[in-house]
Design a protein around this motif. Structure first.
Motif, PDB file in Angstrom:
ATOM      1  N   SER A  39      -0.154  -1.378  10.391  1.00  0.00           N
ATOM      2  CA  SER A  39      -0.554  -1.566   8.991  1.00  0.00           C
ATOM      3  C   SER A  39      -1.565  -2.708   8.860  1.00  0.00           C
ATOM      4  O   SER A  39      -2.435  -2.656   7.981  1.00  0.00           O
ATOM      5  CB  SER A  39       0.646  -1.758   8.064  1.00  0.00           C
ATOM      6  OG  SER A  39       1.571  -2.623   8.611  1.00  0.00           O
ATOM      7  N   GLU A  95      -8.185 -14.239   8.461  1.00  0.00           N
ATOM      8  CA  GLU A  95      -8.670 -14.348   7.089  1.00  0.00           C
ATOM      9  C   GLU A  95      -7.777 -13.528   6.137  1.00  0.00           C
ATOM     10  O   GLU A  95      -7.452 -13.964   5.037  1.00  0.00           O
ATOM     11  CB  GLU A  95     -10.103 -13.814   7.075  1.00  0.00           C
ATOM     12  CG  GLU A  95     -10.853 -13.938   5.791  1.00  0.00           C
ATOM     13  CD  GLU A  95     -12.163 -13.156   5.839  1.00  0.00           C
ATOM     14  OE1 GLU A  95     -12.718 -12.915   4.770  1.00  0.00           O
ATOM     15  OE2 GLU A  95     -12.606 -12.755   6.958  1.00  0.00           O
ATOM     16  N   ALA A  96      -7.379 -12.355   6.584  1.00  0.00           N
ATOM     17  CA  ALA A  96      -6.590 -11.464   5.723  1.00  0.00           C
ATOM     18  C   ALA A  96      -5.115 -11.828   5.679  1.00  0.00           C
ATOM     19  O   ALA A  96      -4.452 -11.679   4.652  1.00  0.00           O
ATOM     20  CB  ALA A  96      -6.742 -10.015   6.200  1.00  0.00           C
ATOM     21  N   PHE A  97      -4.588 -12.274   6.805  1.00  0.00           N
ATOM     22  CA  PHE A  97      -3.128 -12.461   6.894  1.00  0.00           C
ATOM     23  C   PHE A  97      -2.684 -13.900   7.127  1.00  0.00           C
ATOM     24  O   PHE A  97      -1.495 -14.173   7.129  1.00  0.00           O
ATOM     25  CB  PHE A  97      -2.560 -11.580   8.022  1.00  0.00           C
ATOM     26  CG  PHE A  97      -2.752 -10.113   7.775  1.00  0.00           C
ATOM     27  CD1 PHE A  97      -1.911  -9.426   6.903  1.00  0.00           C
ATOM     28  CD2 PHE A  97      -3.777  -9.416   8.380  1.00  0.00           C
ATOM     29  CE1 PHE A  97      -2.089  -8.088   6.660  1.00  0.00           C
ATOM     30  CE2 PHE A  97      -3.968  -8.075   8.141  1.00  0.00           C
ATOM     31  CZ  PHE A  97      -3.127  -7.393   7.280  1.00  0.00           C
ATOM     32  N   TYR A 130       2.614 -15.472   9.220  1.00  0.00           N
ATOM     33  CA  TYR A 130       2.737 -14.090   8.737  1.00  0.00           C
ATOM     34  C   TYR A 130       4.008 -13.431   9.291  1.00  0.00           C
ATOM     35  O   TYR A 130       4.739 -12.766   8.550  1.00  0.00           O
ATOM     36  CB  TYR A 130       1.493 -13.290   9.142  1.00  0.00           C
ATOM     37  CG  TYR A 130       1.492 -11.865   8.623  1.00  0.00           C
ATOM     38  CD1 TYR A 130       1.628 -11.599   7.266  1.00  0.00           C
ATOM     39  CD2 TYR A 130       1.374 -10.787   9.497  1.00  0.00           C
ATOM     40  CE1 TYR A 130       1.649 -10.298   6.793  1.00  0.00           C
ATOM     41  CE2 TYR A 130       1.376  -9.481   9.031  1.00  0.00           C
ATOM     42  CZ  TYR A 130       1.508  -9.244   7.671  1.00  0.00           C
ATOM     43  OH  TYR A 130       1.536  -7.960   7.194  1.00  0.00           O
ATOM     44  N   ALA A 185       6.839 -14.729   7.331  1.00  0.00           N
ATOM     45  CA  ALA A 185       6.831 -14.269   5.929  1.00  0.00           C
ATOM     46  C   ALA A 185       7.340 -12.836   5.796  1.00  0.00           C
ATOM     47  O   ALA A 185       7.927 -12.474   4.777  1.00  0.00           O
ATOM     48  CB  ALA A 185       5.421 -14.373   5.365  1.00  0.00           C
ATOM     49  N   LEU A 186       7.165 -12.023   6.826  1.00  0.00           N
ATOM     50  CA  LEU A 186       7.585 -10.615   6.752  1.00  0.00           C
ATOM     51  C   LEU A 186       9.103 -10.457   6.674  1.00  0.00           C
ATOM     52  O   LEU A 186       9.600  -9.467   6.123  1.00  0.00           O
ATOM     53  CB  LEU A 186       7.046  -9.839   7.956  1.00  0.00           C
ATOM     54  CG  LEU A 186       5.549  -9.512   7.905  1.00  0.00           C
ATOM     55  CD1 LEU A 186       5.073  -9.007   9.252  1.00  0.00           C
ATOM     56  CD2 LEU A 186       5.251  -8.474   6.816  1.00  0.00           C
ATOM     57  N   LEU A 200      11.336  -9.548   8.769  1.00  0.00           N
ATOM     58  CA  LEU A 200      11.787  -8.246   9.282  1.00  0.00           C
ATOM     59  C   LEU A 200      13.186  -8.372   9.889  1.00  0.00           C
ATOM     60  O   LEU A 200      13.525  -9.430  10.430  1.00  0.00           O
ATOM     61  CB  LEU A 200      10.802  -7.731  10.332  1.00  0.00           C
ATOM     62  CG  LEU A 200       9.442  -7.301   9.777  1.00  0.00           C
ATOM     63  CD1 LEU A 200       8.434  -7.128  10.893  1.00  0.00           C
ATOM     64  CD2 LEU A 200       9.555  -6.020   8.970  1.00  0.00           C
ATOM     65  N   GLY A 226      -3.771  -9.555   2.261  1.00  0.00           N
ATOM     66  CA  GLY A 226      -2.758  -8.766   2.971  1.00  0.00           C
ATOM     67  C   GLY A 226      -1.545  -9.612   3.337  1.00  0.00           C
ATOM     68  O   GLY A 226      -0.409  -9.153   3.287  1.00  0.00           O
ATOM     69  N   GLY A 227      -1.815 -10.875   3.686  1.00  0.00           N
ATOM     70  CA  GLY A 227      -0.739 -11.794   4.068  1.00  0.00           C
ATOM     71  C   GLY A 227       0.195 -12.112   2.929  1.00  0.00           C
ATOM     72  O   GLY A 227       1.295 -12.637   3.150  1.00  0.00           O
ATOM     73  N   TYR A 276       1.746  -7.640   1.930  1.00  0.00           N
ATOM     74  CA  TYR A 276       2.635  -6.915   2.853  1.00  0.00           C
ATOM     75  C   TYR A 276       4.043  -7.518   2.967  1.00  0.00           C
ATOM     76  O   TYR A 276       5.021  -6.766   2.952  1.00  0.00           O
ATOM     77  CB  TYR A 276       1.976  -6.776   4.235  1.00  0.00           C
ATOM     78  CG  TYR A 276       0.965  -5.655   4.293  1.00  0.00           C
ATOM     79  CD1 TYR A 276       1.372  -4.330   4.341  1.00  0.00           C
ATOM     80  CD2 TYR A 276      -0.386  -5.910   4.282  1.00  0.00           C
ATOM     81  CE1 TYR A 276       0.445  -3.293   4.384  1.00  0.00           C
ATOM     82  CE2 TYR A 276      -1.322  -4.895   4.327  1.00  0.00           C
ATOM     83  CZ  TYR A 276      -0.909  -3.581   4.378  1.00  0.00           C
ATOM     84  OH  TYR A 276      -1.824  -2.557   4.411  1.00  0.00           O
ATOM     85  N   PRO A 277       4.174  -8.850   3.053  1.00  0.00           N
ATOM     86  CA  PRO A 277       5.539  -9.389   3.086  1.00  0.00           C
ATOM     87  C   PRO A 277       6.345  -9.015   1.833  1.00  0.00           C
ATOM     88  O   PRO A 277       7.537  -8.734   1.904  1.00  0.00           O
ATOM     89  CB  PRO A 277       5.333 -10.905   3.172  1.00  0.00           C
ATOM     90  CG  PRO A 277       4.011 -11.051   3.841  1.00  0.00           C
ATOM     91  CD  PRO A 277       3.183  -9.913   3.303  1.00  0.00           C
ATOM     92  N   TRP A 304       4.062   7.105   6.989  1.00  0.00           N
ATOM     93  CA  TRP A 304       2.726   7.146   7.605  1.00  0.00           C
ATOM     94  C   TRP A 304       2.142   8.542   7.424  1.00  0.00           C
ATOM     95  O   TRP A 304       2.794   9.529   7.755  1.00  0.00           O
ATOM     96  CB  TRP A 304       2.798   6.799   9.085  1.00  0.00           C
ATOM     97  CG  TRP A 304       2.913   5.323   9.306  1.00  0.00           C
ATOM     98  CD1 TRP A 304       4.071   4.600   9.414  1.00  0.00           C
ATOM     99  CD2 TRP A 304       1.841   4.390   9.381  1.00  0.00           C
ATOM    100  NE1 TRP A 304       3.777   3.265   9.560  1.00  0.00           N
ATOM    101  CE2 TRP A 304       2.415   3.104   9.560  1.00  0.00           C
ATOM    102  CE3 TRP A 304       0.454   4.488   9.325  1.00  0.00           C
ATOM    103  CZ2 TRP A 304       1.650   1.953   9.676  1.00  0.00           C
ATOM    104  CZ3 TRP A 304      -0.307   3.333   9.446  1.00  0.00           C
ATOM    105  CH2 TRP A 304       0.288   2.083   9.622  1.00  0.00           C
TER     106      TRP A 304
END
Lengths: 237, 128
Positions: free
Chosen positions: A34, A48-50, A56, A59-60, A62, B57-58, B61-62, B77
């Motif tokens: 993803s 930059e994105a995450f 990260y 933060a998820l 899981l 996204g950071g 997504y979380p 998916w």
């Protein structure tokens, strides 16, 4: 090119951080896929994105497997293999020379040092993986303990705490190593449901021939080293 | 006393205080899914189009992962058109109920805040 290298490093770090958190392989594959999907859409760099990979991964939040699971599956067999290898090394020279195996308390303590360090690994595994100097220091301590155990080994039965027949220990430790290596090989040949799968293609993250060879050598490392020790002992007889 | 902070999570468009977005992003993301299943970039674009800035996204997504764990969102998916697949997020009944509840609460809260912040209302109340 630089862009790809930086992102590859970020993804490697992400996988490592999730593995350290005992996240299941399928969830890691999903997370990686993803992240790739969003980067392809936005054209951004991963950092930059995450943000930082470690942040990260945390933060998820899981779901993770309990820590005792890998201790039972991986650590205890490795520890037993190491113990068998160390015993083999202590016994091999005496057995080749048809002498009694002489043991002193200091020698026993030094042989036990690597075993204790590995047994306590769950307490500092993260530090070992994140800081190379911790790994180097541990390896140095284990090597030094091995060398010193040879130095303090008693030369006469009078100076020994124990004087035992080396043959049963040699055979027992050799058998233990072979049985553990066989078990590990069978386990690594079976399809592993904790592999990192890409949900878009259902192929594993990395399972090439090179990886298989490395896994096979790792599984048989102690018997290979023990054979080398036996060869050395026979040549210096 | 300045208690709000700038908006580091939003890279473009509106610059709302990050505290506001942190508080509302959850149900805004649920709202973005209310029209049907959607994927990461489409959710980010939807929020940006509606003036909330570019959510990273950071951050997104979380949040969606937590909603999935809480049973408010499901994921699937799907094969992409000529490219790799996409992960679609869809609201569950529980997620939809939570969106309705949070939206109603938010409307009540903003009405209350607007009423309280209105200087004319205060003037009228103090004169009576």
């Amino acid at each position: 090119m630089m862009h790809e290298t930086t992102d590859k490093k970020w993804f490697d770090e992400l996988v490592l951080e999730l593995r350290l958190r005992q996240v299941h392989g399928s969830a890691i594959g999903d997370t990686v896929a993803s992240a790739h999907e969003l980067l392809a859409d936005t054209g951004q760099r991963a950092e930059e994105a995450f943000g930082p990979a470690r942040v990260y991964a945390a933060a998820l939040e899981l779901p993770s497997a309990p820590q005792h699971e890998w201790v039972r599956r991986a650590l205890w067999p490795s520890l037993l293999g190491l113990l068998a290898f160390l015993l083999f090394n202590q016994a091999v020279v005496s057995a080749v020379r048809s002498e009694q195996m002489l043991v002193s308390p200091a020698q026993l303590a030094l042989v036990a040092t690597p075993v204790v360090l590995i047994a306590l690994l769950p307490l500092y595994l993260t530090a070992v993986i994140r800081r190379i100097w911790v790994l180097i220091a541990l390896s140095a301590i284990c090597a030094l303990a091995g060398l010193l155990s040879g130095v303090v080994a008693p030369t006469t039965p009078a100076g020994a705490w124990l004087a035992i027949d080396p043959l049963p220990w040699l055979i027992g430790s050799a058998l233990t190593m072979v049985v553990l290596s066989t078990m590990n090989t069978i386990r690594s040949l079976r399809p592993n449901n904790d592999d990192i799968l890409d949900p878009r293609s259902t192929t594993t993250h990395s399972n090439g021939t090179g990886t298989k060879v490395v896994v096979l050598i790792t599984n048989w490392l102690f018997p290979i080293l023990a054979l080398a020790m036996l060869g050395l002992a026979l040549s210096f007889r | 006393m300045d208690v709000s902070t700038s908006a580091p999570e939003t890279a473009g468009g509106a610059h709302w205080p990050s505290d506001w977005l942190r508080a509302t992003l959850g149900f805004l993301a649920l709202r973005a899914l209310s029209a049907g299943p959607s994927y990461g970039y489409a959710i980010i674009s939807e929020l940006e189009r509606n003036g909330f800035g570019t959510v990273k996204g950071g951050t997104l997504y979380p949040l969606l992962t937590r909603y999935e764990a809480a049973g408010m969102v499901t994921t699937e998916w799907r094969a992409g058109e000529g490219g790799p697949g996409r992960k679609y997020f869809a609201l569950t009944d529980h997620g939809r109920a939570e969106l309705i509840r949070l939206t109603a609460d938010w409307v009540r809260f903003t009405n209350l805040s607007t009423h309280y912040l209105d200087p004319e209302v205060h003037t009228k109340e103090s004169s009576t």
